[in-house]
Design an enzyme around this catalytic site. Structure first.
Site, PDB file in Angstrom:
ATOM      1  N   LYS A  52      60.356  96.008 -36.524  1.00  0.00           N
ATOM      2  CA  LYS A  52      61.051  94.755 -36.196  1.00  0.00           C
ATOM      3  C   LYS A  52      61.515  94.777 -34.735  1.00  0.00           C
ATOM      4  CE  LYS A  52      62.378  93.995 -41.001  1.00  0.00           C
ATOM      5  NZ  LYS A  52      63.403  94.040 -42.053  1.00  0.00           N
ATOM      6  N   GLN A  96      69.300  95.975 -43.126  1.00  0.00           N
ATOM      7  CA  GLN A  96      68.116  96.480 -43.814  1.00  0.00           C
ATOM      8  C   GLN A  96      68.484  96.998 -45.205  1.00  0.00           C
ATOM      9  OE1 GLN A  96      65.032  96.118 -42.636  1.00  0.00           O
ATOM     10  NE2 GLN A  96      64.081  97.094 -44.404  1.00  0.00           N
ATOM     11  N   ASP A 119      67.195  86.663 -42.541  1.00  0.00           N
ATOM     12  CA  ASP A 119      66.442  87.153 -43.709  1.00  0.00           C
ATOM     13  C   ASP A 119      66.362  86.083 -44.802  1.00  0.00           C
ATOM     14  OD1 ASP A 119      65.296  89.691 -43.622  1.00  0.00           O
ATOM     15  OD2 ASP A 119      67.216  90.717 -43.878  1.00  0.00           O
TER      16      ASP A 119
HETATM   17  N1  GUN Z   1      64.006  95.731 -47.339  1.00  0.00           N
HETATM   18  C1  GUN Z   1      62.743  95.445 -47.736  1.00  0.00           C
HETATM   19  N2  GUN Z   1      62.375  94.250 -47.243  1.00  0.00           N
HETATM   20  C2  GUN Z   1      63.410  93.774 -46.530  1.00  0.00           C
HETATM   21  C3  GUN Z   1      63.609  92.596 -45.770  1.00  0.00           C
HETATM   22  O1  GUN Z   1      62.770  91.704 -45.680  1.00  0.00           O
HETATM   23  N3  GUN Z   1      64.827  92.490 -45.157  1.00  0.00           N
HETATM   24  C4  GUN Z   1      65.781  93.432 -45.277  1.00  0.00           C
HETATM   25  N4  GUN Z   1      66.942  93.215 -44.658  1.00  0.00           N
HETATM   26  N5  GUN Z   1      65.626  94.536 -45.970  1.00  0.00           N
HETATM   27  C5  GUN Z   1      64.434  94.711 -46.589  1.00  0.00           C
END
Ligand code: GUN
Length: 292
Positions: A52, A96, A119
């Site tokens: 990211k 996350q 998100d």
């Molecule tokens: N863990 C697995 N996929 C995601 C996601 O799309 N966003 C976040 N914040 N955590 C994750």
């Protein structure tokens, strides 16, 4: 059979985003700024977050990574979320997941200012999305819709089976695929308690597998011409790899691909699109597209 190339599609979209960012900056506007909170040292989460951060660089965004040890208390983490809510330089941020067991994930998600919830996990965004209002949409389902659109998959009137009912993928995917003016599909959601999963899959024009079980969808569960989207990314041991593992999707690719008209690979299918849609959401946050 066409392999849906998520990596190339994501690269094209990131280039479009970068162009727009440079236009904004040249016109005197602010560079979009994404922050990420990472707790602990889970290998998968480390990889996702570093991808990211790299995507932010590719899009011309500013990024901030805040790391904490897995003994951080819930109260301390909530205070960090509040700091990002209050930081006017941050357009959007993510925490996350998964978080350590002693922290209530839902409480953390609900502490995020929904206007910075890129998100799309906050109940306000989930609810607004469900009734078709402008909102941040969870990046994986949003990326899948974009892939279907860019690969000319006709969803309207189709029979779509979604495997999995998670809050992050299965549920929002079902909403978006059934949405009027969105997917316009007839949607069936199957999960671990479904008794007719195979029969449902055999009737499906589009199958979206997000069940978290490696190579779950087999060739004898699909009809010829099906479009298959594989969301699975389970790390399975592989001694031939330097890392000692490889990513396995929820689809038995060898068995299913010969029957499919279009199919996403793992890796290089849905994964890159998810990160790319997070970038799109961050740009939308910076531009106040959904909220003032
Ligand atoms: N863990 C697995 N996929 C995601 C996601 O799309 N966003 C976040 N914040 N955590 C994750």
């Amino acid at each position: 059979m066409t392999i849906i190339d998520g990596k190339a599609t994501a690269a094209a979209i990131k280039a479009e985003i970068k162009q727009e960012v440079e236009r904004i900056v040249t016109a005197g506007g602010k560079r979009p700024h994404l922050a990420a909170i990472l707790v602990g040292h889970d290998g998968g989460s480390e990889t996702y977050v570093s991808n990211k951060v790299r995507a932010c660089e590719e899009c011309g965004f500013r990024s901030t990574l805040l790391r904490f040890e897995d003994d951080i208390t819930e109260a301390e983490l909530l205070a960090e979320v509040q700091k990002l809510n209050d930081d006017a330089s941050v357009d959007g941020f993510i925490v996350q997941l998964p978080l350590p067991k002693h922290i209530d994930e839902q409480k953390v998600i609900e502490a995020i200012d929904y206007r910075k919830d890129v998100d799309g996990f906050h109940p306000i965004n989930v609810g607004r999305m469900a009734i078709g209002l402008p909102a941040f949409i969870s990046a994986t389902p949003k990326g899948i819709l974009e892939l279907l659109r860019r690969y000319d998959v006709k969803t309207s009137g189709s029979k779509c089976v979604i495997l999995g009912r998670s809050n992050i993928v299965g549920k929002p995917m079902a909403q978006l695929m059934m949405q009027k003016g969105g997917g316009d599909a007839t949607v069936t959601v199957c999960h671990s308690r479904s008794k007719t999963l195979k029969e449902e899959c055999l009737q499906a024009d589009i199958i979206i597998a997000a069940i978290g079980q490696p190579a779950f969808l087999k060739g004898d569960m699909v009809k010829p011409g099906v479009v298959v989207i594989d969301v699975g990314t389970t790390r399975v041991p592989d001694a031939s790899r330097k890392s000692g593992f490889r990513l396995q999707g929820d689809v038995d690719f060898e068995g299913v691909a010969p029957l499919a008209s279009k199919i996403t690979p793992v890796p290089g299918g849905v994964g890159p699109m998810t990160i790319c849609m997070l970038m799109q959401n961050t740009l939308a946050a910076a531009k106040h597209d959904y909220y003032d």
